[in-house]
Design an enzyme around this catalytic site. Structure first.
Site, mmCIF file in Angstrom:
data_model
loop_
_atom_site.group_PDB
_atom_site.id
_atom_site.type_symbol
_atom_site.label_atom_id
_atom_site.label_comp_id
_atom_site.label_asym_id
_atom_site.label_seq_id
_atom_site.Cartn_x
_atom_site.Cartn_y
_atom_site.Cartn_z
ATOM 1 N N ASP A 201 0.853 -1.205 0.000
ATOM 2 C CA ASP A 201 0.000 0.000 0.000
ATOM 3 C C ASP A 201 0.882 1.245 0.000
ATOM 4 O OD1 ASP A 201 -2.276 1.490 -0.009
ATOM 5 O OD2 ASP A 201 -2.970 0.921 1.991
ATOM 6 N N HIS A 342 -10.359 -1.453 -6.902
ATOM 7 C CA HIS A 342 -10.214 -0.359 -5.922
ATOM 8 C C HIS A 342 -9.370 0.806 -6.446
ATOM 9 C CE1 HIS A 342 -9.736 1.655 -2.100
ATOM 10 N NE2 HIS A 342 -8.441 1.398 -2.039
HETATM 11 C C1 HEM Z 1 -4.804 2.551 -3.224
HETATM 12 C C2 HEM Z 1 -5.972 -0.786 0.098
HETATM 13 C C3 HEM Z 1 -9.232 2.266 2.005
HETATM 14 C C4 HEM Z 1 -8.297 5.452 -1.507
HETATM 15 C C5 HEM Z 1 -4.828 1.391 -2.473
HETATM 16 C C6 HEM Z 1 -3.981 0.250 -2.684
HETATM 17 C C7 HEM Z 1 -4.309 -0.677 -1.750
HETATM 18 C C8 HEM Z 1 -5.359 -0.124 -0.943
HETATM 19 C C9 HEM Z 1 -3.686 -2.052 -1.558
HETATM 20 C C10 HEM Z 1 -2.924 0.095 -3.784
HETATM 21 C C11 HEM Z 1 -1.613 0.695 -3.396
HETATM 22 C C12 HEM Z 1 -1.424 2.095 -3.849
HETATM 23 O O1 HEM Z 1 -1.709 2.420 -5.012
HETATM 24 O O2 HEM Z 1 -0.976 2.901 -3.046
HETATM 25 C C13 HEM Z 1 -6.966 -0.239 0.894
HETATM 26 C C14 HEM Z 1 -7.596 -0.915 1.995
HETATM 27 C C15 HEM Z 1 -8.507 -0.062 2.537
HETATM 28 C C16 HEM Z 1 -8.462 1.160 1.763
HETATM 29 C C17 HEM Z 1 -7.296 -2.347 2.430
HETATM 30 C C18 HEM Z 1 -9.431 -0.246 3.706
HETATM 31 C C19 HEM Z 1 -9.167 -1.043 4.715
HETATM 32 C C20 HEM Z 1 -9.298 3.374 1.193
HETATM 33 C C21 HEM Z 1 -10.198 4.476 1.373
HETATM 34 C C22 HEM Z 1 -9.950 5.364 0.358
HETATM 35 C C23 HEM Z 1 -8.871 4.825 -0.435
HETATM 36 C C24 HEM Z 1 -11.237 4.615 2.504
HETATM 37 C C25 HEM Z 1 -10.624 6.687 0.069
HETATM 38 C C26 HEM Z 1 -11.919 6.901 0.190
HETATM 39 C C27 HEM Z 1 -7.241 4.953 -2.237
HETATM 40 C C28 HEM Z 1 -6.581 5.699 -3.287
HETATM 41 C C29 HEM Z 1 -5.585 4.860 -3.788
HETATM 42 C C30 HEM Z 1 -5.653 3.628 -3.020
HETATM 43 C C31 HEM Z 1 -6.894 7.122 -3.747
HETATM 44 C C32 HEM Z 1 -4.609 5.181 -4.910
HETATM 45 C C33 HEM Z 1 -5.197 4.796 -6.246
HETATM 46 C C34 HEM Z 1 -4.257 5.164 -7.372
HETATM 47 O O3 HEM Z 1 -3.811 6.317 -7.395
HETATM 48 O O4 HEM Z 1 -3.990 4.323 -8.215
HETATM 49 N N1 HEM Z 1 -5.662 1.139 -1.406
HETATM 50 N N2 HEM Z 1 -7.517 1.003 0.781
HETATM 51 N N3 HEM Z 1 -8.514 3.612 0.097
HETATM 52 N N4 HEM Z 1 -6.650 3.727 -2.095
HETATM 53 FE FE1 HEM Z 1 -7.128 2.348 -0.713
#
Ligand code: HEM
Length: 487
Positions: A201, A342
């Site tokens: 992440d 996601h």
């Molecule tokens: C990206 C997991 C909650 C917004 C990611 C990534 C993972 C991840 C594995 C990919 C790694 C990365 O690109 O940095 C999770 C998990 C969550 C969670 C397990 C809850 C337990 C959230 C929430 C939001 C969010 C609540 C916003 C409402 C984002 C964004 C990215 C991201 C903006 C980057 C996407 C990109 O630029 O490609 N998340 N996330 N995440 N997550 Fe989450």
């Protein structure tokens, strides 16, 4: 906000925002200010020298890098560096308690996250015509602020926390009391940097103009105001160009902080992947997991590596962000990445840009940390979560309404997003939710999970990520802490 801005100075900005406090352990100390507000403000003044600024975090990170390099040259383990950081942020309740009456120009911040839960889709029930989410009680009370304390180990963080509490509560005068401390810990060994479902992440963050001057390939640069209030590109949601809303001058170089206490049901997630995959047709549970997230566990994006993981690319900053969902078939098909994956839901890149929409003011900087223990054998064999674990999610943005709230409400929870697709994308597989069902939780589904049958709808369990609390805060600049918040 004054029209001539002072030049940007990293010593004025709290360190967690643009660089991130280095951490193995991180505590979030939620507090209420006691009735002697003047005494609190005087004590806050004494805390300011302890607040870690962006400039200090840059120094700390340089020390960590030099330490690692030296150890590699000597073929030894790096020396233990004792590092600790402190940041502070206030909710709307906190501003009100301090007598700061300025309107910050953010409706979500102003109403507080508890009142915003119907918009976020958190599960809950309606009592006396008021929606009450299934949160722990601490977050149903007024929280005035949060102190973020980070460090290299439990002992360092506990010692810094004792110092912080000592500053506010030394002698007979108590000026602050603790509502709750959430204790985050980075996962051990090769899971360092991975969240509890197992995925690397914190990879994709926007670069900030004139600050992150060497963005990695594919990393977009946003204007400073997308993250820092008052800087170029700070767009106040709902403000009309002919009559722009003016934030208070002291908001300059501060940032809104959206914090969510998110539990993750890991054995249930793993079992769902196993049960829904079909390895006989090359549709393995690893591939399904990667398609739900948009990246393999290693971090490798499925848009670049749709069929098999590439761990070297996953950890390589020169490769792991260099994609835009703009392969010739990407806009219309889910061959590489499901529309509801996601990462695609939360940063749709070319899905919107190709339609002429900018995503700049939707970008957030994610910090936060994991909490809870590793899976036990018993949990793995029973397939049931028995110990609380998850993510203390933290996002910084120049506007909660444009940034965090919009991503959760209008993208992740909206089955029709991304728009103009040949099939309804469905919910963000990881965080999409609605509170419409009989138990306060509604059904969820998505399309395109199975690359061999992209029109099929996959029903998703209602609960994998369970919100149990949170609040919206404002992380003021150092000058604002000195001149407006403290005495
Ligand atoms: C990206 C997991 C909650 C917004 C990611 C990534 C993972 C991840 C594995 C990919 C790694 C990365 O690109 O940095 C999770 C998990 C969550 C969670 C397990 C809850 C337990 C959230 C929430 C939001 C969010 C609540 C916003 C409402 C984002 C964004 C990215 C991201 C903006 C980057 C996407 C990109 O630029 O490609 N998340 N996330 N995440 N997550 Fe989450």
């Amino acid at each position: 906000m004054a029209s001539t801005l002072p030049p940007f100075n990293p010593a004025n900005v709290q360190g967690d925002i643009l660089v991130g406090l280095p951490k193995k352990v991180q505590h979030y100390l939620f507090f209420q200010i006691d009735d002697d507000v003047t005494a609190f403000r005087k004590r806050l003044h004494l805390l300011i020298p302890l607040i870690t600024t962006t400039a200090q975090v840059q120094d700390d990170r340089a020390k960590i890098a030099a330490n690692k390099k030296k150890a590699a040259e000597l073929g030894k383990a790096p020396e233990l560096l004792r590092l600790s950081g402190v940041n502070i942020a206030f909710s709307q309740f906190g501003l009100t308690k301090l007598g700061i009456k300025d309107d910050m120009g953010d409706t979500a911040f102003k109403s507080g996250q508890l009142n915003d839960t119907p918009n976020l889709g958190d599960a809950g029930t309606t009592v006396n015509n008021k929606f009450v989410p299934n949160w722990i009680n601490a977050f149903k009370n007024q929280i005035h602020g949060v102190v973020i304390i980070s460090g290299d180990c439990d002992l360092t963080v506990a010692a810094t926390q004792a110092t912080v509490l000592g500053i506010f509560n030394i002698g007979v005068r108590i000026t602050l009391h603790e509502v709750l401390t959430l204790k985050g810990v980075v996962r051990p060994g090769d899971q360092k940097g991975h969240e509890h479902f197992g995925f690397l992440d914190g990879i994709s963050q926007p670069a900030v103009k004139d600050f992150d001057t060497k963005p990695n390939p594919g990393q977009e640069t946003v204007r400073q105001g997308v993250i820092l209030c008052g800087r170029e590109g700070d767009v106040v949601a709902g403000s009309k160009p002919e009559q722009p809303f003016v934030r208070p001058a002291w908001a300059l170089d501060g940032s809104f902080l959206a914090l969510r206490y998110l539990f993750q049901l890991v054995p249930e997630f793993d079992n769902f992947l196993k049960a829904s995959a079909d390895p006989t047709k090359d549709f393995t549970s690893d591939l399904l997991g990667a398609r739900l997230v948009g990246r393999w566990k290693s971090g490798a994006p499925v848009d670049l590596f749709p069929l098999a993981d590439n761990p070297d690319a996953g950890k390589d900053p020169l490769q792991n962000n260099n994609f835009r969902y703009d392969f010739p078939d990407d806009f219309k098909t889910q061959d590489r990445c499901p529309f509801a994956g996601h990462t695609r839901k939360t940063n749709p890149r070319n899905d919107l840009e190709s339609l002429g929409f900018s995503t700049e003011n939707r970008r957030i900087i994610r910090r936060g940390v994991q909490f809870g223990p590793e899976l036990t054998h018993e949990e793995v064999s029973s397939g049931k979560t028995q110990h609380g674990r998850g993510l203390i999610f933290v996002a910084y943005c120049g506007s909660i309404t444009n940034g965090f709230q919009f991503i959760q409400q209008s993208w992740a929870n909206n089955p029709g997003f991304p728009i103009q697709k040949p099939i309804t994308p469905g919910f963000d597989a990881i965080i999409g939710q609605n509170n419409q069902g009989p138990n306060g939780i509604g059904p969820r589904s998505m399309s395109g999970a199975n690359p061999n049958n992209q029109n099929a709808t996959l029903s998703l369990p209602t609960e994998w990520v369970v919100p149990k609390g949170g609040e919206y805060f404002f992380s003021p600049s150092i000058p604002a802490l000195r001149d407006t918040f403290s005495l």
